[in-house]
Design an enzyme around this catalytic site. Structure first.
Site, PDB file in Angstrom:
ATOM      1  CG  ASP A 150      37.025  28.857  33.894  1.00 55.96           C
ATOM      2  OD1 ASP A 150      36.692  29.416  32.833  1.00 55.96           O
ATOM      3  OD2 ASP A 150      37.367  27.678  33.954  1.00 55.96           O
TER       4      ASP A 150
ATOM      5  CG  ASP B 106      29.839  26.306  27.654  1.00 57.43           C
ATOM      6  OD1 ASP B 106      31.055  26.339  27.372  1.00 57.43           O
ATOM      7  OD2 ASP B 106      29.289  27.151  28.387  1.00 57.43           O
TER       8      ASP B 106
END
Length: 252
Positions: A11, A130
């Protein structure tokens, strides 16, 4: 049965690898090129690179960083974040990505999935989702903009629609489990793998080595993604593969 894939995730926020809990409180982990090279040596099957602030800051992914990471790894590299067009996909593939992951932009414009699949092939287009459980509806809700914004989309229905549009793979993160180290959201992945025929990568919640065989055996996903347990040296790729072999799960 195809070999299951173990996939570390970077990330990346402004050129640095970060990791948080439930998508917030990000801590600096290090340089993405160095970390990618370490995972190459450990024997990771693939690598996912997500520019986690590109969409929210309305900018494109950092191509120069992706080029550096791609130069260090010989495994498949999936890149997501800041992709709004087929031209953006092209730029990332030219920079060394093997697959491009679309999330928020695909929710706004589902045709982006089909346009990418037509130009580069479904195998190059990953739909990233998500998902957060909604207790009132007993269903999983899709969030966009790095998990900041809820939508009215049901995650399972959106997964099916994305596959119908041409997505060749799903990368699905449980927002409830992200960074908690409490194990994968087995129920979410059971529902997903029952609903679609493309590979599903599970993301969010790894805390111990036994979480990997559990998600493969109970939810029949194709890949298991993890970040903090690998970044902070709590587990290595070889630890995970040894455990999986012991439990009869086929790995590379």
């Amino acid at each position: 049965m195809l070999a299951k894939r173990i996939i570390p995730c970077l990330d990346v926020d402004h050129g640095r690898v970060k990791k948080g809990v439930n998508f917030v409180n990000l801590k600096d982990v290090g340089d993405p090129t160095d970390i990618a090279a370490a995972y190459q040596k450990q024997g990771a099957d693939e690598l996912v690179f997500l520019d986690i602030t590109a969409t929210n800051e309305k900018r494109k992914a950092i191509v120069d960083t992706i080029e550096k990471v791609a130069s260090q790894v010989f495994m498949p590299l999936t890149v997501g974040g800041g992709i709004h067009s087929v031209a953006d996909m092209m730029a990332l593939l030219k920079a060394g990505a093997d697959k491009t992951a679309v999330n928020s932009a695909a929710v706004q414009n589902p045709d982006l999935i089909s346009e990418g699949a037509e130009k580069f092939g479904s195998q190059c287009v990953v739909l990233a989702i998500d998902a957060k459980f909604n207790p009132q509806t007993q269903s999983y809700q899709v969030y966009v903009n790095g998990g900041r914004t809820p939508t009215n989309l049901d995650a399972i229905e959106w997964a099916k629609a994305g596959v119908a549009k041409g997505a060749g793979e799903l990368l699905v993160t449980s927002m409830d489990k992200d960074g908690t180290k409490s194990g994968y959201d087995i129920e979410l992945y059971k529902r997903l793998t029952a609903a679609v025929s493309v590979p599903v990568i599970a993301s969010g919640g790894v805390g111990k080595v036994t979480d990997f065989p559990e998600v493969f055996q109970q939810a029949d996903v194709d890949g298991a993604l993890a970040a903090s347990v690998f970044h902070f040296g709590e587990l290595t790729i070889s630890d995970v593969k040894k455990e999986l072999k012991k439990d009869g799960v086929i790995v590379r």
